[in-house]
Design a protein around this motif. Structure first.
Motif, short mmCIF file in Angstrom:
data_model
loop_
_atom_site.label_atom_id
_atom_site.label_comp_id
_atom_site.label_asym_id
_atom_site.label_seq_id
_atom_site.Cartn_x
_atom_site.Cartn_y
_atom_site.Cartn_z
N THR A 204 0.85 -1.19 0.00
CA THR A 204 0.00 0.00 0.00
C THR A 204 0.89 1.24 0.00
O THR A 204 2.01 1.23 0.49
CB THR A 204 -0.89 0.03 1.25
N GLY A 205 0.35 2.33 -0.56
CA GLY A 205 1.10 3.58 -0.61
C GLY A 205 1.03 4.33 0.71
O GLY A 205 0.51 3.82 1.72
N HIS A 206 1.54 5.53 0.70
CA HIS A 206 1.61 6.32 1.92
C HIS A 206 0.25 6.95 2.25
O HIS A 206 -0.59 7.18 1.37
CB HIS A 206 2.66 7.41 1.78
N ILE A 207 0.05 7.21 3.53
CA ILE A 207 -1.17 7.83 4.02
C ILE A 207 -0.80 9.22 4.54
O ILE A 207 0.31 9.43 5.03
CB ILE A 207 -1.80 6.98 5.15
N LYS A 350 -23.41 10.13 7.27
CA LYS A 350 -23.60 9.71 5.89
C LYS A 350 -22.25 9.77 5.15
O LYS A 350 -21.51 10.74 5.26
CB LYS A 350 -24.62 10.59 5.19
N LEU A 351 -21.94 8.72 4.40
CA LEU A 351 -20.67 8.64 3.67
C LEU A 351 -20.60 9.71 2.58
O LEU A 351 -21.49 9.80 1.73
CB LEU A 351 -20.50 7.25 3.05
N ILE A 352 -19.55 10.51 2.63
CA ILE A 352 -19.32 11.53 1.60
C ILE A 352 -18.27 11.05 0.60
O ILE A 352 -18.41 11.23 -0.61
CB ILE A 352 -18.85 12.85 2.25
N GLU A 353 -17.22 10.42 1.14
CA GLU A 353 -16.11 9.98 0.28
C GLU A 353 -15.54 8.67 0.82
O GLU A 353 -15.31 8.53 2.02
CB GLU A 353 -15.03 11.05 0.25
N ASN A 354 -15.34 7.68 -0.06
CA ASN A 354 -14.77 6.40 0.35
C ASN A 354 -13.31 6.56 0.77
O ASN A 354 -12.60 7.46 0.29
CB ASN A 354 -14.84 5.39 -0.79
N ALA A 355 -12.88 5.68 1.66
CA ALA A 355 -11.46 5.61 2.00
C ALA A 355 -10.67 5.26 0.74
O ALA A 355 -11.17 4.53 -0.13
CB ALA A 355 -11.24 4.56 3.07
N HIS A 356 -9.46 5.78 0.64
CA HIS A 356 -8.64 5.45 -0.54
C HIS A 356 -7.17 5.35 -0.15
O HIS A 356 -6.71 5.97 0.81
CB HIS A 356 -8.84 6.48 -1.65
N ILE A 357 -6.45 4.53 -0.91
CA ILE A 357 -5.01 4.33 -0.71
C ILE A 357 -4.42 3.91 -2.05
O ILE A 357 -5.11 3.31 -2.88
CB ILE A 357 -4.74 3.27 0.39
N SER A 358 -3.16 4.23 -2.27
CA SER A 358 -2.54 3.87 -3.56
C SER A 358 -1.86 2.51 -3.48
O SER A 358 -1.64 1.97 -2.41
CB SER A 358 -1.51 4.93 -3.97
N CYS A 359 -1.55 1.97 -4.65
CA CYS A 359 -0.78 0.73 -4.77
C CYS A 359 0.58 1.10 -5.34
O CYS A 359 0.66 1.77 -6.38
CB CYS A 359 -1.49 -0.26 -5.69
N GLN A 360 1.66 0.67 -4.66
CA GLN A 360 3.00 1.06 -5.08
C GLN A 360 3.47 0.34 -6.34
O GLN A 360 4.53 0.66 -6.88
CB GLN A 360 3.99 0.82 -3.95
#
Length: 606
Positions: A204-207, A350-360
């Motif tokens: 996973t990429g950086h947070i 209420k969900l506004i934006e999904n969690a996200h992470i990059s793939c290295q």
């Protein structure tokens, strides 16, 4: 002993049919025998024999042989033809006959063991007195700066030092190696140096980072009274493996501190705090604090002695952030290298934006398909790919803790159902090889998946003219590596010194926890048939190394590792204790086990 002649004749027929199978396979693999290094000429033949016999279900035959008190062939992988021929001879003698024709027995039991021992010594160095199994220890960054720690490791039985090229840089690696060589000379030992190529680890990429701050609190009882103060270590610099309670300050300022000095500061909340100097040692000062303190980068520190100038807290690492994921949550994985962040909700939840992470490793986007499984952090979190778009994919979380699982940066991602087609050698690996070829005895080849990967490595080694002087350890850590293991080993046996590391962490995630026991047994057997040394790796006494107390299952695992030729230990602050315990376990248990064979010394009381 009374025997049924008809049953004996049937057993002879079965044994002779197996021998015929092996001889026909020998003819089929003639070209392979000509391509391997002369070092493995006998081993290759035995390896082909073993693979051939494993195409047949032998369980019924084994039970019948056992009932006659004969070898069940269960531990004959290192000398398979010899065991078959000898079993055939004994069966004929039970009929009071001699075999009608002679068969060359091939490699004897004694010579099979001799070859494995020889290869182990060449690859991993001399064994320690009193134990057959060698110990490989992963070197922390601290080993570059703390010679005494390295000296202690060598003295406590380390046979091989492992340096992971995924961490640090050539300057640090060279300092570690110099300390190892210095300690080896001081102890009169030769310690092999093995260096891991980082390989194409998918992470996973950086947070988005948190603040550069640390919290220290004294220990209190149930009534809130202080039992123990917060213990803080003042050091010149914080390294990757430094303890959490470390704070960096100027080395020159540290040298001027005296025992019982009082240090004053304002923490991040403008609270006045006081530290008392308790202990002074080389490059470290221990202070006590009796109130909760939040210390951040740049915090001003004053000393009660007027002769001491003020100083500042040096650079602290940012607080590691995470994404909390629960079953049925959605997670966006981006191809672009953007900082990850948790899901965003409004005031009403209420969900506004999904969690996200990059793939290295964005190349995986070219291979994955909707519906396939994706695993995070050694399988702690599981998801299924729902949607694949040009710039990102959407994953539905199918397994996590009830309270949610934390996904952090730099955590492994596995695609057990996907052939990612990613080579075991990266551009970084090829650059690092220049250093490895000049300074190491062994290169640990990460994420090898096919014979083509091995061939690519051999091409690179040839460029540096170290094809038969630099040993190779193949790290088996994926489903595809296990499925292709026979071809991988045959390709590697073209060079002089090779070994196999069972990287049980990733391998368990890739193949399933329910299968790892069977798979590690198969790898051990295949390597034994080829007389190739095996390194038993991942989480060996890891709880002990990190926390100072082993679990019962860790002790059992350490005993089980006697089937291998070497055990790899990861780094931890209690490594000296681990080495002492592991040496005792291996020395004691080798009276009861010779590789995978049970031995029967005289029984003694506890």
């Amino acid at each position: 002993m009374k025997v049924n002649p008809n049953k004996i004749k049937k057993l002879i027929t079965q044994i002779e049919s197996l021998i015929e199978l092996l001889m026909s396979e020998e003819q089929r693999y003639k070209d392979v025998f000509n391509s391997v290094h002369s070092h493995y000429s006998e081993s290759t033949k035995n390896f082909i024999y073993y693979n051939s016999i494993r195409k047949v279900d032998l369980r019924s035959l084994q039970k019948k042989l056992q009932n006659l008190g004969l070898s069940r062939l269960a531990k004959a992988e290192g000398h398979i033809m010899s065991s078959l021929v000898k079993t055939r001879f004994i069966l004929y003698k039970l009929l009071d006959e001699l075999p009608p024709y002679a068969i060359k027995p091939g490699l004897s039991i004694k010579n099979g063991k001799r070859l494995l021992n020889k290869h182990s010594k060449e690859l991993l160095g001399y064994r320690s007195k009193g134990r057959r199994v060698r110990i490989m220890v992963t070197q922390p960054t601290q080993a570059a700066y703390d010679y005494n720690m390295v000296h202690e490791m060598v003295g406590l039985g380390m046979n091989c030092a492992r340096i992971n090229c995924a961490h640090d840089d050539p300057e640090v690696w060279e300092k570690i190696i110099n300390n190892i060589k210095k300690a080896s000379k001081a102890h009169g030992k030769t310690i092999k140096i093995a260096m891991d190529l980082a390989g194409p680890k998918i992470r996973t990429g950086h947070i988005t980072p948190g603040p550069k701050i640390k919290k220290f609190s004294p220990e209190r009882d149930e009534s809130g009274k202080i039992i123990n103060p917060a213990i803080i270590e003042l050091v010149p610099v914080i390294m990757e493996d430094s303890e959490y309670n470390s704070l960096p300050v100027s080395a020159e300022w540290l040298k001027k501190l005296e025992k019982s000095d009082l240090l004053f500061l304002k923490d991040s909340r403008d609270k006045h705090r006081e530290f008392k100097v308790i202990e002074i040692s080389i490059n470290k000062v221990i202070v006590h604090c009796y109130e909760t303190s939040y210390i951040e980068t740049g915090t001003l520190i004053c000393c009660n002695r007027s002769t001491m100038l003020d100083t500042h807290i040096g650079e602290l690492p940012p607080i590691e952030q995470h994404i909390l994921l629960k079953t049925n949550d959605s997670l966006i994985i981006t191809k672009d290298n953007v900082l990850g962040s948790p899901a965003v909700y409004d005031d009403e939840g209420k969900l506004i934006e999904n969690a996200h992470i990059s793939c290295q490793t964005p190349e995986v986007f070219n291979r994955i398909k909707e519906g396939e499984i994706i695993l995070f952090d050694d399988g702690k979190i599981e998801g299924r790919i729902e949607t694949i778009l040009e710039d990102y994919l959407k994953v539905k979380i199918t397994r996590a803790k009830d309270t949610g699982s934390k996904l952090k940066a730099e955590k492994g991602m596995n695609f057990p159902e996907t052939n990612l087609g990613i080579s075991g050698l990266t551009e970084k690996d090829k650059i690092d090889l220049e250093f490895v070829t000049q300074h190491a005895d062994v290169v640990n080849f990460s994420f090898v998946n096919s014979k083509e990967d091995v061939e690519e490595l051999l091409v690179e080694l040839k460029k540096w003219n170290v094809t038969n002087s630099l040993s190779i350890i193949l790290k088996i850590e994926t489903k595809f590596a296990f499925d292709n293991l026979i071809e991988i080993l045959l390709a590697a046996m073209k060079v002089k010194h090779i070994g196999v590391m069972i990287a049980r962490g990733d391998l368990a995630v890739e193949t399933g926890w329910e299968n790892i026991g069977r798979i590690q047994e198969e790898i051990l057997a295949l390597c034994s048939a080829a007389h190739i040394p095996v390194i038993w790796a991942t989480q060996v006494l890891e709880n002990f190394a990190k926390k100072g107390l082993p679990s019962r299952s860790e002790i059992t695992d350490a005993v089980h590792s006697l089937q291998a030729e070497c055990i790899m230990l990861n780094k931890g602050p209690y490594m000296e204790n681990v080495l002492q315990l592991l040496t005792k376990i291996l020395s004691n248990m080798e009276h009861y086990h010779e590789k995978n064979e049970t031995m029967l010394p005289k029984m003694e009381k506890a």
